[in-house]
Design a protein around this motif. Sequence first.
Motif, PDB file in Angstrom:
ATOM      1  N   PHE A   1       0.830  -1.217   0.000  1.00 18.14           N
ATOM      2  CA  PHE A   1       0.000   0.000   0.000  1.00 18.14           C
ATOM      3  C   PHE A   1       0.860   1.261   0.000  1.00 18.14           C
ATOM      4  CE2 PHE A   1      -3.677  -2.489   0.488  1.00 18.14           C
ATOM      5  CZ  PHE A   1      -4.788  -1.666   0.432  1.00 18.14           C
ATOM      6  N   ILE A   2       1.901   1.272   0.824  1.00 16.46           N
ATOM      7  CA  ILE A   2       2.776   2.455   0.893  1.00 16.46           C
ATOM      8  C   ILE A   2       3.455   2.695  -0.447  1.00 16.46           C
ATOM      9  CG2 ILE A   2       4.875   3.366   1.960  1.00 16.46           C
ATOM     10  CD1 ILE A   2       4.021   1.954   4.533  1.00 16.46           C
ATOM     11  N   ARG A   3       3.929   1.605  -1.072  1.00 13.72           N
ATOM     12  CA  ARG A   3       4.572   1.765  -2.379  1.00 13.72           C
ATOM     13  C   ARG A   3       3.593   2.302  -3.418  1.00 13.72           C
ATOM     14  NH1 ARG A   3       7.060  -3.206  -1.202  1.00 13.72           N
ATOM     15  NH2 ARG A   3       5.680  -4.299  -2.636  1.00 13.72           N
ATOM     16  N   SER A   4       2.330   1.820  -3.348  1.00 17.79           N
ATOM     17  CA  SER A   4       1.348   2.320  -4.318  1.00 17.79           C
ATOM     18  C   SER A   4       1.093   3.819  -4.122  1.00 17.79           C
ATOM     19  CB  SER A   4       0.038   1.543  -4.175  1.00 17.79           C
ATOM     20  OG  SER A   4      -0.566   1.784  -2.917  1.00 17.79           O
ATOM     21  N   HIS A   5       1.096   4.295  -2.866  1.00 14.59           N
ATOM     22  CA  HIS A   5       0.946   5.723  -2.616  1.00 14.59           C
ATOM     23  C   HIS A   5       2.148   6.504  -3.128  1.00 14.59           C
ATOM     24  CE1 HIS A   5      -2.295   4.419   0.054  1.00 14.59           C
ATOM     25  NE2 HIS A   5      -2.722   5.668   0.061  1.00 14.59           N
ATOM     26  N   PHE A   6       3.331   5.933  -2.962  1.00 13.42           N
ATOM     27  CA  PHE A   6       4.527   6.600  -3.472  1.00 13.42           C
ATOM     28  C   PHE A   6       4.529   6.675  -4.999  1.00 13.42           C
ATOM     29  CE2 PHE A   6       6.729   5.894   0.687  1.00 13.42           C
ATOM     30  CZ  PHE A   6       7.122   7.215   0.879  1.00 13.42           C
ATOM     31  N   TYR A   7       3.995   5.632  -5.651  1.00 15.43           N
ATOM     32  CA  TYR A   7       3.873   5.692  -7.104  1.00 15.43           C
ATOM     33  C   TYR A   7       2.979   6.861  -7.515  1.00 15.43           C
ATOM     34  CZ  TYR A   7       5.851   0.977  -7.122  1.00 15.43           C
ATOM     35  OH  TYR A   7       6.661  -0.104  -6.953  1.00 15.43           O
ATOM     36  N   GLY A   8       1.864   7.019  -6.774  1.00  9.92           N
ATOM     37  CA  GLY A   8       0.968   8.147  -7.061  1.00  9.92           C
ATOM     38  C   GLY A   8       1.659   9.481  -6.825  1.00  9.92           C
ATOM     39  N   VAL A   9       2.444   9.579  -5.750  1.00 14.12           N
ATOM     40  CA  VAL A   9       3.192  10.816  -5.473  1.00 14.12           C
ATOM     41  C   VAL A   9       4.190  11.102  -6.588  1.00 14.12           C
ATOM     42  CG1 VAL A   9       4.900  11.853  -3.915  1.00 14.12           C
ATOM     43  CG2 VAL A   9       2.896  10.685  -2.985  1.00 14.12           C
ATOM     44  N   PHE A  10       4.854  10.059  -7.056  1.00 17.93           N
ATOM     45  CA  PHE A  10       5.850  10.246  -8.109  1.00 17.93           C
ATOM     46  C   PHE A  10       5.210  10.757  -9.404  1.00 17.93           C
ATOM     47  CE2 PHE A  10       8.298   8.425 -11.683  1.00 17.93           C
ATOM     48  CZ  PHE A  10       9.496   9.100 -11.487  1.00 17.93           C
ATOM     49  N   LEU A  11       4.072  10.139  -9.778  1.00 15.40           N
ATOM     50  CA  LEU A  11       3.392  10.592 -10.994  1.00 15.40           C
ATOM     51  C   LEU A  11       2.875  12.029 -10.833  1.00 15.40           C
ATOM     52  CD1 LEU A  11       1.373   7.368 -11.913  1.00 15.40           C
ATOM     53  CD2 LEU A  11       3.418   8.265 -13.047  1.00 15.40           C
ATOM     54  N   THR A  12       2.330  12.348  -9.674  1.00 12.14           N
ATOM     55  CA  THR A  12       1.862  13.712  -9.419  1.00 12.14           C
ATOM     56  C   THR A  12       3.018  14.704  -9.466  1.00 12.14           C
ATOM     57  OG1 THR A  12       0.129  12.807  -7.996  1.00 12.14           O
ATOM     58  CG2 THR A  12       0.597  15.164  -7.792  1.00 12.14           C
ATOM     59  N   LEU A  13       4.159  14.281  -8.929  1.00 16.88           N
ATOM     60  CA  LEU A  13       5.347  15.146  -8.935  1.00 16.88           C
ATOM     61  C   LEU A  13       5.804  15.447 -10.364  1.00 16.88           C
ATOM     62  CD1 LEU A  13       7.603  16.536  -7.300  1.00 16.88           C
ATOM     63  CD2 LEU A  13       8.842  14.358  -7.350  1.00 16.88           C
ATOM     64  N   LEU A  14       5.785  14.433 -11.216  1.00 14.31           N
ATOM     65  CA  LEU A  14       6.179  14.648 -12.606  1.00 14.31           C
ATOM     66  C   LEU A  14       5.230  15.627 -13.302  1.00 14.31           C
ATOM     67  CD1 LEU A  14       7.186  11.053 -13.821  1.00 14.31           C
ATOM     68  CD2 LEU A  14       8.690  12.954 -13.260  1.00 14.31           C
ATOM     69  N   ILE A  15       3.935  15.474 -13.043  1.00 11.00           N
ATOM     70  CA  ILE A  15       2.956  16.372 -13.673  1.00 11.00           C
ATOM     71  C   ILE A  15       3.149  17.809 -13.192  1.00 11.00           C
ATOM     72  CG2 ILE A  15       0.505  16.891 -13.866  1.00 11.00           C
ATOM     73  CD1 ILE A  15      -0.012  13.871 -13.667  1.00 11.00           C
ATOM     74  N   LEU A  16       3.292  17.996 -11.869  1.00  7.87           N
ATOM     75  CA  LEU A  16       3.504  19.346 -11.321  1.00  7.87           C
ATOM     76  C   LEU A  16       4.781  19.974 -11.853  1.00  7.87           C
ATOM     77  CD1 LEU A  16       2.465  18.934  -7.571  1.00  7.87           C
ATOM     78  CD2 LEU A  16       1.323  20.318  -9.305  1.00  7.87           C
ATOM     79  N   LEU A  17       5.833  19.177 -11.892  1.00  9.83           N
ATOM     80  CA  LEU A  17       7.109  19.695 -12.382  1.00  9.83           C
ATOM     81  C   LEU A  17       7.004  20.107 -13.844  1.00  9.83           C
ATOM     82  CD1 LEU A  17      10.058  20.253 -11.638  1.00  9.83           C
ATOM     83  CD2 LEU A  17      10.608  17.909 -12.312  1.00  9.83           C
ATOM     84  N   SER A  18       6.304  19.296 -14.640  1.00 10.29           N
ATOM     85  CA  SER A  18       6.129  19.639 -16.060  1.00 10.29           C
ATOM     86  C   SER A  18       5.324  20.925 -16.220  1.00 10.29           C
ATOM     87  CB  SER A  18       5.429  18.483 -16.785  1.00 10.29           C
ATOM     88  OG  SER A  18       6.184  17.299 -16.689  1.00 10.29           O
ATOM     89  N   VAL A  19       4.233  21.066 -15.435  1.00  7.18           N
ATOM     90  CA  VAL A  19       3.391  22.265 -15.529  1.00  7.18           C
ATOM     91  C   VAL A  19       4.178  23.509 -15.110  1.00  7.18           C
ATOM     92  CG1 VAL A  19       1.357  23.396 -14.582  1.00  7.18           C
ATOM     93  CG2 VAL A  19       1.234  20.978 -15.242  1.00  7.18           C
ATOM     94  N   LEU A  20       4.879  23.429 -13.987  1.00  5.68           N
ATOM     95  CA  LEU A  20       5.623  24.589 -13.491  1.00  5.68           C
ATOM     96  C   LEU A  20       6.751  24.987 -14.441  1.00  5.68           C
ATOM     97  CD1 LEU A  20       5.821  23.747  -9.678  1.00  5.68           C
ATOM     98  CD2 LEU A  20       4.426  25.509 -10.779  1.00  5.68           C
ATOM     99  N   LEU A  21       7.474  23.997 -14.957  1.00  8.63           N
ATOM    100  CA  LEU A  21       8.572  24.320 -15.883  1.00  8.63           C
ATOM    101  C   LEU A  21       8.035  24.899 -17.192  1.00  8.63           C
ATOM    102  CD1 LEU A  21      10.987  21.276 -15.341  1.00  8.63           C
ATOM    103  CD2 LEU A  21      11.301  23.647 -14.598  1.00  8.63           C
TER     104      LEU A  21
END
Length: 350
Positions: A12-32
């Motif tokens: 479960f923790i790993r699945s949440h981290f996967y979601g955090v990682f994907l969200t991080l990539l999206i935010l980073l792409s939008v901000l850049l």
Amino acid sequence: MLKRLNSVRYVFIRSHFYGVFLTLLILLSVLLGFYVLKEPEWLTSQAIFFFIGLFIVVSGLVSIYVGFQSSGTIKEKLDGMTTMIRSLAQGNYNAKIYMNSDDEFGHMGEELNELAGKLQNQVKSLQRMADEKSEFAKTAHKAATIEERQRLARDLHDAVSQQLFALTMMAQATERLFDKDPDRAKTQLEEITSMALQAQTEMRALLLHLRPVHLSGEPLHEGIQTLIHELEEKCQMDFSVDLDDTVHLSDGTEEHLFRIVQEALSNILRHAEATAVQLSLTSISDQVFLHISDNGKGFHVNQDKKTSYGLKTMQERTDEIGGTLTLRSKPGEGTYIDIRIPNQEADVDE
């Protein structure tokens, strides 16, 4: 450690981290992308990386907390089902699992309870068949007696008779050696003594099989105690016996257990070269436990279990009454036999 990381909580923790990682990539792409296209003064590269770092820390902590909390209920349900399955594997068919939920886990719990009920009914059927088989065996006792006599005659010829013939030949040869070579004659006398003891042990094991197949109305603990007393008078062996006289089983089940004890003791006499034997019969709740062990020479279980007629017979008798047999042995470390039998008579008494 690796197995623990594969548990439900960490999945479960790993699945949440996967979601955090994907969200991080999206935010980073939008901000850049916003930074490159608009180049606002308030949006600096330092601000972007500060925001990303803060997001990683906060979301990581939240993921760990939420992962543990959300997986707790599922882990408890899985642990309950694991315990239930382990109980069924050990022969405790009265075990039940209760899940107050209308989801997949609730349905699985109902299926496990239904499976336990079916297994319990099958054990009752097996023991009922064992009782019927016992009655049939009594009616065919005369024919079985003839067959047993023939088998014992073959065993006497193959084992004891040949040993006695060899003893006779060696005794005659030793008698001629007394005047010519006393030392060699003494050595042969020691061999004759050893062979005589071995023949005596073989004879006692065969006589053990001549006992009645049935308990003749005796309770199981009395039949076993009588058998042990007879062996104590004839064998140089220490017996440690603990029999629970409150154990009550069906006639067929008691006769099967009695024959298992006979077979085990016969194997000890013939093969184990043991000086001490432990035997216990106990009852806990709706389970009956039979333990037989010796301090003999032991053997390789995986090799000898497949070829031993006695061990096969004990396993077959245990299976017929719905029990489980566990055998442990190593060369030089003795042999341990543990048998667990579901006591359906206890359910009837209740």
